[in-house]
Design an enzyme around this catalytic site. Structure first.
Site, mmCIF file in Angstrom:
data_model
loop_
_atom_site.group_PDB
_atom_site.id
_atom_site.type_symbol
_atom_site.label_atom_id
_atom_site.label_comp_id
_atom_site.label_asym_id
_atom_site.label_seq_id
_atom_site.Cartn_x
_atom_site.Cartn_y
_atom_site.Cartn_z
ATOM 1 N N HIS A 129 0.866 -1.177 0.000
ATOM 2 C CA HIS A 129 0.000 0.000 0.000
ATOM 3 C C HIS A 129 0.908 1.234 0.000
ATOM 4 C CE1 HIS A 129 -2.752 2.983 1.867
ATOM 5 N NE2 HIS A 129 -3.743 2.216 1.454
ATOM 6 N N ASP A 206 3.171 -4.531 7.925
ATOM 7 C CA ASP A 206 1.949 -3.743 7.796
ATOM 8 C C ASP A 206 0.777 -4.712 7.965
ATOM 9 O OD1 ASP A 206 -0.366 -2.609 6.833
ATOM 10 O OD2 ASP A 206 0.566 -1.663 5.093
ATOM 11 N N GLN A 209 -4.457 -5.099 6.897
ATOM 12 C CA GLN A 209 -5.472 -6.008 6.341
ATOM 13 C C GLN A 209 -5.534 -7.339 7.070
ATOM 14 O OE1 GLN A 209 -7.738 -5.320 4.036
ATOM 15 N NE2 GLN A 209 -6.947 -3.272 3.633
ATOM 16 N N LYS A 232 -10.264 -1.109 10.451
ATOM 17 C CA LYS A 232 -10.397 -2.243 9.521
ATOM 18 C C LYS A 232 -10.739 -3.529 10.266
ATOM 19 C CE LYS A 232 -7.109 -0.400 6.186
ATOM 20 N NZ LYS A 232 -7.964 0.243 5.182
ATOM 21 N N CYS A 370 -4.845 2.407 -3.631
ATOM 22 C CA CYS A 370 -3.614 2.960 -3.023
ATOM 23 C C CYS A 370 -2.463 1.967 -3.139
ATOM 24 C CB CYS A 370 -3.820 3.361 -1.563
ATOM 25 S SG CYS A 370 -5.052 4.627 -1.357
HETATM 26 N N1 7TS Z 1 -1.719 -0.755 4.628
HETATM 27 C C1 7TS Z 1 -2.621 -1.518 4.000
HETATM 28 C C2 7TS Z 1 -2.247 -2.901 3.568
HETATM 29 C C3 7TS Z 1 -3.905 -1.023 3.788
HETATM 30 O O1 7TS Z 1 -4.811 -1.781 3.182
HETATM 31 C C4 7TS Z 1 -4.233 0.285 4.212
HETATM 32 C C5 7TS Z 1 -5.576 0.908 3.937
HETATM 33 C C6 7TS Z 1 -3.250 1.014 4.901
HETATM 34 C C7 7TS Z 1 -2.013 0.467 5.074
HETATM 35 C C8 7TS Z 1 -3.523 2.366 5.463
HETATM 36 O O2 7TS Z 1 -4.357 2.252 6.567
HETATM 37 P P1 7TS Z 1 -4.893 3.542 7.325
HETATM 38 O O3 7TS Z 1 -5.877 2.998 8.287
HETATM 39 O O4 7TS Z 1 -3.735 4.184 7.982
HETATM 40 O O5 7TS Z 1 -5.522 4.423 6.274
HETATM 41 N N2 7TS Z 1 -6.235 0.369 2.814
HETATM 42 C C9 7TS Z 1 -7.346 0.863 2.223
HETATM 43 C C10 7TS Z 1 -8.000 0.182 1.186
HETATM 44 O O6 7TS Z 1 -7.661 -0.896 0.735
HETATM 45 N N3 7TS Z 1 -9.073 0.901 0.805
HETATM 46 O O7 7TS Z 1 -9.106 2.011 1.558
HETATM 47 C C11 7TS Z 1 -8.054 1.999 2.442
#
Ligand code: 7TS
Length: 412
Positions: A129, A206, A209, A232, A370
């Site tokens: 990501h 990371d 997910q 999530k 992303c």
């Molecule tokens: N890493 C992964 C693998 C992700 O899927 C996401 C967000 C992030 C980092 C960032 O997470 P945040 O909570 O700090 O924003 N992924 C997604 C997505 O797949 N659709 O919207 C956000």
């Protein structure tokens, strides 16, 4: 997906925990399949936040009055819930942050900024990501480090031998996603950690997910850093966790300065607070931490192994159904995969497809997710992505299939 498995999971009881799902969208019962972006929230999480603001709200770590002491107990109790959830050794290793993005930036600007120098190497995979790419590019601009990419194959998998060939004494960090948001691929983190450690590199995982879908044991993985986002995994937005090994955190400089992260301040010198508070400047997201702990309790109560088994069957069913649709191509077919299906349909732009599916009440995401390098790898501008949660079932998949077929009939 067998009915036995649904029963085993008390599916109707779980689903009843999510009031948001009981509504219609464009005249159809809502089918929510964008869990990769954010999950919905169960009543126990909503109620924990509601109760906090109704009855328990006060600032933490400062009041000597009862309300503040109780708020502090709840906040620190949430940290212990998170420690146990990840099987960290100590609550000192559990830092509350805004989410995965902030956790990764913290590691880049605190640990990496002081421990890496020009020409040192950070390895990321091609399926990261942007949150796990851009912070390292910023560091590259600041320090002149090298950013090396571990490529993926056509199924969307990393190759351990390729990683073995890539690492060297120059490698200081491997930054890798546990589960890809764009492909669903689950990476062999334990083996990757062993390879990175063999050259003395640290590993940041990371977990954005992964945490809603599988049990995570940071001691067993032996990773050095693990980042997650509450929203999530059925918890609130604006809260997440950076897990890091205590010795690393101890040696790292603060990421932000302010209240709560200090022990004493004079204009000449400031002494920092002990772990983990050194990394929690300012009033934290107290309600968020409490809500996140409620979400972790919710996941534990169902059991992450049961969730993983349930979602694996759902994925198999969905994959079989989608493969029968003419012109549909699944992007990402890793052997080890979580509940995410990215796809394209020949002749239809993913955005048009998702817009029409919304007319049928089916919420999916169409974008580069992303993860633009993943799109480049597969030579597509975007995909449609259906990502599953614990409240989805075979009926939702059937509605997904109908929505795709109807969109096709309209557009082709
Ligand atoms: N890493 C992964 C693998 C992700 O899927 C996401 C967000 C992030 C980092 C960032 O997470 P945040 O909570 O700090 O924003 N992924 C997604 C997505 O797949 N659709 O919207 C956000």
């Amino acid at each position: 997906m067998s009915e036995a498995l649904e029963e085993n999971l008390d599916f109707s009881l779980i689903r009843a925990q999510f009031p948001i799902l009981d509504q219609t969208e464009n005249g159809h019962p809502l089918v929510y399949l964008d869990n990769g972006a954010t999950s919905q929230k169960p009543l126990c999480v909503i109620e924990s936040i509601d109760t906090y603001y109704r009855l328990q709200n006060a600032n933490v770590h400062r009041g000597v009055y009862g309300l503040s002491e109780r708020a502090t107990e709840l906040y620190e109790g949430a940290r212990e819930t998170a420690r146990s959830f990840l099987n960290a050794r100590s609550t000192k290793e559990v830092v509350f942050v805004r989410g995965t993005t902030e956790a990764i930036n913290l590691v880049a600007q605190s640990w990496a900024r002081v421990n890496l120098k020009e020409d040192d190497e950070v390895i990321v995979t091609e399926m990261e990501h942007h949150s796990n790419i851009v912070p390292w590019q910023l560091l590259r601009e600041q320090l002149g480090i090298r950013l090396t990419v571990l490529r993926i194959n056509q199924k969307g998998e990393v190759c351990l031998n390729a990683l073995k060939g890539l690492v060297s004494k120059k490698t200081k960090l491997l930054a890798v996603t546990h589960m890809s948001n764009a492909l669903g691929s689950i990476n062999p983190i334990k083996e990757m950690v062993e390879i990175a450690h063999s050259v003395g590199a640290k590993v940041l995982v990371d977990g954005a997910q992964a945490t809603p879908h599988m049990a995570v044991n940071v001691q067993d993985l032996d990773c050095d850093f693990y980042a997650l986002s509450g929203h999530k995994m059925y918890g609130p937005t604006g809260i997440g966790i950076l897990y890091a090994k205590e010795a690393l955190l101890e040696a790292m400089p603060p990421y932000q300065g302010g209240g709560d992260m200090i022990y004493s301040v004079t204009f000449e010198k400031t002494e920092y607070n002990v772990l983990p508070y050194k990394f929690e400047a300012g009033t934290p997201h107290i309600a968020g931490a409490i809500g996140l702990a409620a979400a972790m309790d919710f996941l534990n109560e169902i059991g992450l192994d049961r969730i993983a088994a349930y979602e694996a069957e759902l994925l198999t069913y969905a994959t079989e159904q989608l493969k029968q649709i003419e012109g549909l191509k699944i992007i990402g077919e890793a052997e080890h995969k979580g509940g995410v299906i990215s796809f394209i349909v020949e002749g239809i732009h993913p955005h048009d497809m998702a817009t029409l599916m919304d007319q049928d009440g089916v919420a999916v995401r169409a974008s580069h997710h992303c993860a633009m390098p993943v799109m480049q790898h597969f030579n597509v501008p975007a995909t449609v992505r259906a990502s599953f949660g614990v409240y989805n079932n075979r009926d939702d998949i059937d509605r997904l299939v109908i929505a795709i077929e109807e969109a096709k009939a309209m557009l082709l």
